[in-house]
Design an enzyme around this catalytic site. Structure first.
Site, PDB file in Angstrom:
ATOM      1  N   HIS A   1      10.680 -23.366   9.206  1.00 29.23           N
ATOM      2  CA  HIS A   1       9.599 -24.014   9.827  1.00 29.23           C
ATOM      3  C   HIS A   1       8.267 -23.921   9.188  1.00 29.23           C
ATOM      4  CE1 HIS A   1      11.832 -24.095  14.103  1.00 29.23           C
ATOM      5  NE2 HIS A   1      12.403 -24.397  13.125  1.00 29.23           N
ATOM      6  N   ASN A   2       7.810 -23.193   8.577  1.00 26.98           N
ATOM      7  CA  ASN A   2       6.429 -22.965   8.086  1.00 26.98           C
ATOM      8  C   ASN A   2       6.530 -22.907   6.474  1.00 26.98           C
ATOM      9  OD1 ASN A   2       6.734 -20.401  10.242  1.00 26.98           O
ATOM     10  ND2 ASN A   2       5.436 -22.102  10.646  1.00 26.98           N
TER      11      ASN A   2
ATOM     12  N   ARG B   1       6.858   0.863   8.028  1.00 23.11           N
ATOM     13  CA  ARG B   1       6.901   1.975   9.386  1.00 23.11           C
ATOM     14  C   ARG B   1       7.739   1.597  10.502  1.00 23.11           C
ATOM     15  NH1 ARG B   1       1.093   4.401   8.123  1.00 23.11           N
ATOM     16  NH2 ARG B   1       1.571   5.333   6.270  1.00 23.11           N
TER      17      ARG B   1
ATOM     18  N   GLY C   1       2.300  -0.398   6.313  1.00 26.68           N
ATOM     19  CA  GLY C   1       2.905   0.255   7.527  1.00 26.68           C
ATOM     20  C   GLY C   1       3.320  -0.658   8.656  1.00 26.68           C
TER      21      GLY C   1
ATOM     22  N   ASN D   1       1.013  -6.283   8.953  1.00 24.80           N
ATOM     23  CA  ASN D   1      -0.165  -7.163   9.654  1.00 24.80           C
ATOM     24  C   ASN D   1      -1.291  -7.046   8.522  1.00 24.80           C
ATOM     25  OD1 ASN D   1       0.688  -7.642  12.271  1.00 24.80           O
ATOM     26  ND2 ASN D   1       0.456  -5.798  12.744  1.00 24.80           N
ATOM     27  N   GLY D   2      -1.742  -6.284   8.298  1.00 27.37           N
ATOM     28  CA  GLY D   2      -3.056  -6.222   7.196  1.00 27.37           C
ATOM     29  C   GLY D   2      -2.529  -6.924   5.940  1.00 27.37           C
ATOM     30  N   GLU D   3      -1.384  -6.789   5.368  1.00 24.23           N
ATOM     31  CA  GLU D   3      -0.919  -7.266   4.172  1.00 24.23           C
ATOM     32  C   GLU D   3      -0.697  -8.728   4.505  1.00 24.23           C
ATOM     33  OE1 GLU D   3      -0.512  -3.125   4.577  1.00 24.23           O
ATOM     34  OE2 GLU D   3       0.349  -4.621   5.792  1.00 24.23           O
TER      35      GLU D   3
ATOM     36  N   ARG E   1       8.680 -32.780  11.056  1.00 23.01           N
ATOM     37  CA  ARG E   1       7.711 -32.518  11.912  1.00 23.01           C
ATOM     38  C   ARG E   1       7.069 -31.016  11.191  1.00 23.01           C
ATOM     39  NH1 ARG E   1      12.512 -30.071  14.512  1.00 23.01           N
ATOM     40  NH2 ARG E   1      12.331 -27.923  15.014  1.00 23.01           N
TER      41      ARG E   1
ATOM     42  N   ASP F   1       1.003  -1.165  -0.004  1.00 25.61           N
ATOM     43  CA  ASP F   1      -0.049   0.061   0.006  1.00 25.61           C
ATOM     44  C   ASP F   1       0.990   1.236  -0.109  1.00 25.61           C
ATOM     45  OD1 ASP F   1       0.936   0.258   2.652  1.00 25.61           O
ATOM     46  OD2 ASP F   1      -1.064   0.130   3.431  1.00 25.61           O
ATOM     47  N   HIS F   2       0.318   2.420   0.163  1.00 26.73           N
ATOM     48  CA  HIS F   2       1.095   3.617   0.261  1.00 26.73           C
ATOM     49  C   HIS F   2       2.359   3.741   1.015  1.00 26.73           C
ATOM     50  CE1 HIS F   2      -2.195   4.188   3.060  1.00 26.73           C
ATOM     51  NE2 HIS F   2      -1.300   4.838   3.563  1.00 26.73           N
TER      52      HIS F   2
END
Length: 168
Positions: free
Chosen positions: A103-104, A114, A71, A74-76, A138, A8-9
């Site tokens: 691991h993932n 930010r 920023g 999280n949202g991304e 595992r 995003d911006h």
């Protein structure tokens, strides 16, 4: 390796920087936008496309990962994880970037524009892209449980240690 990017911006400056950095380091960047600064843009528009690009490439047998930037990241990360088959991880340190792959087997890394300097974020992406998934049993088992749940909606069975402790 192809690297799909969306932001995003708040991530536009890092994305622009990463496109050059990726090219210089032998990667093939695929820019899903945004392409101009718009303080009111919506990260799902671009991050969902980046994540879908990774899934499409992998389905075609191509080596591909993704980077989504906002920023905080999280949202991304949440947006990328809405794409079926994607495992996106938020990286805030070199260790979390490494573990996301080891691991993932995360296919997409989210970083917060930010939260870090340009150099720190570039390093997080570098570590993520350069870390292979070793395929330890595992971790493969756990990823399989997540994939199965994503496909069937059925919870994995409880282990013996959890049976009879108020869990259903």
């Amino acid at each position: 390796m192809r690297v799909h990017l969306g932001c995003d911006h708040a991530g536009l400056e890092l994305k622009s920087h990463l496109i050059g950095w990726l090219t210089e380091h032998g990667y093939e960047p695929v820019d899903h936008g945004p392409f101009v600064y718009d303080a009111l843009d919506d990260y799902p528009v671009f991050c969902l496309r980046a994540a879908e690009g990774v899934v499409a490439d992998r389905a075609a047998g191509l080596d591909s990962l993704g980077v989504v930037i906002g920023g905080s990241g999280n949202g991304e990360q949440i947006a990328a994880n809405k794409v079926k088959g994607v495992r996106a991880a938020l990286a805030w340190s070199e260790e979390t970037a490494t573990l996301a792959r080891e691991h993932n087997d995360a296919w997409v890394v989210a970083v917060g524009g930010r939260m870090h300097t340009l150099e720190e974020m570039t390093r997080l992406v570098e570590v993520f892209l350069g870390t292979p998934f070793p395929g330890d049993e595992r971790h493969v088992r756990r990823i399989g449980q997540l994939s199965s749940y994503e496909t069937t909606g059925e919870l994995p069975p409880l282990p013996e240690s959890a049976v009879g402790h108020g869990q259903a």
